[in-house]
Design an enzyme around this catalytic site. Sequence first.
Site, mmCIF file in Angstrom:
data_model
loop_
_atom_site.group_PDB
_atom_site.id
_atom_site.type_symbol
_atom_site.label_atom_id
_atom_site.label_comp_id
_atom_site.label_asym_id
_atom_site.label_seq_id
_atom_site.Cartn_x
_atom_site.Cartn_y
_atom_site.Cartn_z
ATOM 1 N N ASP A 24 0.863 -1.172 0.000
ATOM 2 C CA ASP A 24 0.000 0.000 0.000
ATOM 3 C C ASP A 24 0.908 1.233 0.000
ATOM 4 O O ASP A 24 2.130 1.130 0.134
ATOM 5 C CB ASP A 24 -0.971 0.009 1.191
ATOM 6 C CG ASP A 24 -2.167 0.937 0.916
ATOM 7 O OD1 ASP A 24 -2.102 1.728 -0.046
ATOM 8 O OD2 ASP A 24 -3.160 0.893 1.659
HETATM 9 C C1 NOJ Z 1 -3.886 4.112 0.044
HETATM 10 C C2 NOJ Z 1 -5.078 3.214 0.200
HETATM 11 O O1 NOJ Z 1 -5.026 2.540 1.435
HETATM 12 C C3 NOJ Z 1 -5.210 2.188 -0.920
HETATM 13 O O2 NOJ Z 1 -6.393 1.487 -0.756
HETATM 14 C C4 NOJ Z 1 -5.121 2.877 -2.248
HETATM 15 O O3 NOJ Z 1 -5.330 1.947 -3.289
HETATM 16 C C5 NOJ Z 1 -3.783 3.560 -2.355
HETATM 17 N N1 NOJ Z 1 -3.675 4.566 -1.314
HETATM 18 C C6 NOJ Z 1 -3.566 4.191 -3.720
HETATM 19 O O4 NOJ Z 1 -4.333 5.293 -3.871
#
Ligand code: NOJ
Length: 751
Positions: free
Chosen positions: A290
């Site tokens: 993530d």
């Molecule tokens: C953080 C989020 O937790 C995740 O779900 C997301 O896909 C990413 N950022 C990218 O934007």
Amino acid sequence: MTRSVLFGVFVLMILVACQPSQKPTNDIDQKVNDLLSKMTLEEKVGQMNQYTGFYDITGPAPADGDAKNKYDHIKSGLVGSMLNVRGVSEVRKMQQLAVDSSRLGIPMIFGFDVIHGHKTLSPIPLAEAASWDLEAIEKSARIAAVEATAEGLNWTFAPMVDISRDPRWGRVMEGAGEDTYLGSKIGVARVRGFQGDDLSAVNTLAACAKHFAAYGFVEGGRDYNTVDIGTATLYNVVLPPFKAAIEEANVRTFMNSFNIINGIPSTASNFLLRDILKGEWGFDGFVISDWSSGAEMIAHGYAKDLEQVAELAANAGSDMDMESYSFVKHLVNLVNSGKVKESVVDDAVSRVLRVKFELGLFDDPYKYCDEEREKEMIYHPDHMAAALDMAKKSIVLLKNENALLPLSKNQKKIALIGDLADDKDSPLGNWRMAGESNTAVSVLEGLQEFGADVSFAEGVKLVTGPTAFPIELEVNTTDKSGIKEAVKLAKKSDVVVMVLGEHGLHSGEARSRSDLNLPGLQQELLEEVYKVNQNIVLVLMNGRPLTINWADENLPAIIEAWQLGTQSGKAIAQVLFGDYNPSGKLPMTFPRNVAHIPVYYNQFNSGRPAREGSAIFWPHYMDQSHEPLYPFGYGLSYSTFDYSNLKVNVTGPENVEVSVTVQNTGDVDGEEVVQLYIHDKVASIVRPVKELKGFNKVMIKAGDKAEVNFTLTKKELGFYNGTGEFLFEPGEFDVMVGSNSTDGLKSSFEL
Ligand code: NOJ
């Protein structure tokens, strides 16, 4: 044949059998291996690196992640993927850098958060889950994929299949609610919708099951917080939707979660990634971290610096790094110093390349870059129609005393009250990354289009100040100046429709709340209006369950309309006037207050099961009921449904057939979600009091009956123990079939 010749043949056979298979299992493996053999170590590591584009930052990015570096890195083959770059011309520009300037011209994969629609927005995922309509949900994801691919994208960071029992956690809006069975079915439907039948088609996206794992169990509902759950919960509640996404829909990517599990950040969890995902489940796609979840291992106290982050993440099986810069900076050295084996890198890169080949990016890196298609597909009328259909199906009727709803089409003097009623933005909800502000049909517009005799008063502003992502919302707690006018309007009206709830950015990532009442001054407005006109229909617009005890006690009608996307107001108008008969059921329990959380239907009995009565020694509250305000699976209709004739037939040592008759005893045709729950009475680890194990959404004409059938097999009747072993234990089971998790016909069977 002599003995020695025989022995020689035998040895040869053994040797052949023991050789690692030189021959690739299919064409794509062959292509991956060929390409891999031409790559330098730097280029391999490049495929494991993802950079964000230059807008829509969704988290704290290291300062040195600047654009200049990124361009140079792309040209040197050091970037395998970009996120947050969209639009045909933008994607083409970036892709050209990789394809024309890097030595091997390996195309990049373009990821984006395509969460609930793309430009045409469908309801937030939690709302869609309330439809319990797998076909419609799959279609919604399909349409999102059509629009997103038309904008040059080929990978979505969805679906979020995190189960959560905590509505304080703002991200519940992005999932399918509290239940593992429903969540698994919906996750599979979404992956199928995104990926379609053929990943190489120009309108399909690689999907991403996220966040692996247990992110929905953050303590206190505070986003990014610690998770501490037992392994039985992990195996039975958290992991099944991820497993189903692979087994039933071949999801091509996974995303790590931010949290720790048993003290280890998921991004570096050998247990999750090597043992379970890539080992036991045989996942052959790739895993992305993530946003900076790698670098955050330093703050967790698990890695001392970014170099160790890269070592731990790569060795554990994280294949691509989103915005930590750890792989691109350190992985080459780590391989050279022997801390990470090159075979680990080769495995990760092969996975990334495999998905790129499957998408057809090597045949044509610009296949998603077609301006004509972009123009034609964005906001296509078919997408608008499907978004409206999905929106109607997502609405849940919570209360309807004296059949106040549906309103007559000739209903005179309707007062429409509430800031959200005239809001064209909040209904789009959060995670509408490509969505354009103020593009929803508001409730006011929806009612006006319907030809309703409606007058509007705002009452109180919900938020003050700017709302642009990602700043904190400022809720209005002082300005009550509009209440007077709203009360005046209500007084002279026959019926009042009040649209209250959350601003569109009240839920979503980093949007945890410690108070789930109607925010700001809305409750006060509601009570003031009620003093002059009690004929109120409350339309809730929100991204999570709210605590609405007062409304439940006092108001005749309540509609849960969530945030329904582009076509919001139209869908709400059709339900209010009975052009659509509501059929949604809650995918999450509504608590009575925040202290009641976690409250969910599939709890354990405890040694002192819940009971009403005089003695005090059982798990209850002194000052309020422990029962939910609205239970999981609950939702009314303008029809009424009568259940009878529950039959349970054991057809084999591991098979049970269940059937029930459902009659529509109302005056209008309606759809009912018939739900089946079981309880395994005695087992080697205790089982929940109820578990959803089947559901069937059926349309029944007024007066008609339908027989609804279910089959229970080992899969539904078994469970995981605390070490992840799947057990099927014969014995006694209770079964309940009904219209929600608390009402139904009951029977039992023995295996
Ligand atoms: C953080 C989020 O937790 C995740 O779900 C997301 O896909 C990413 N950022 C990218 O934007």
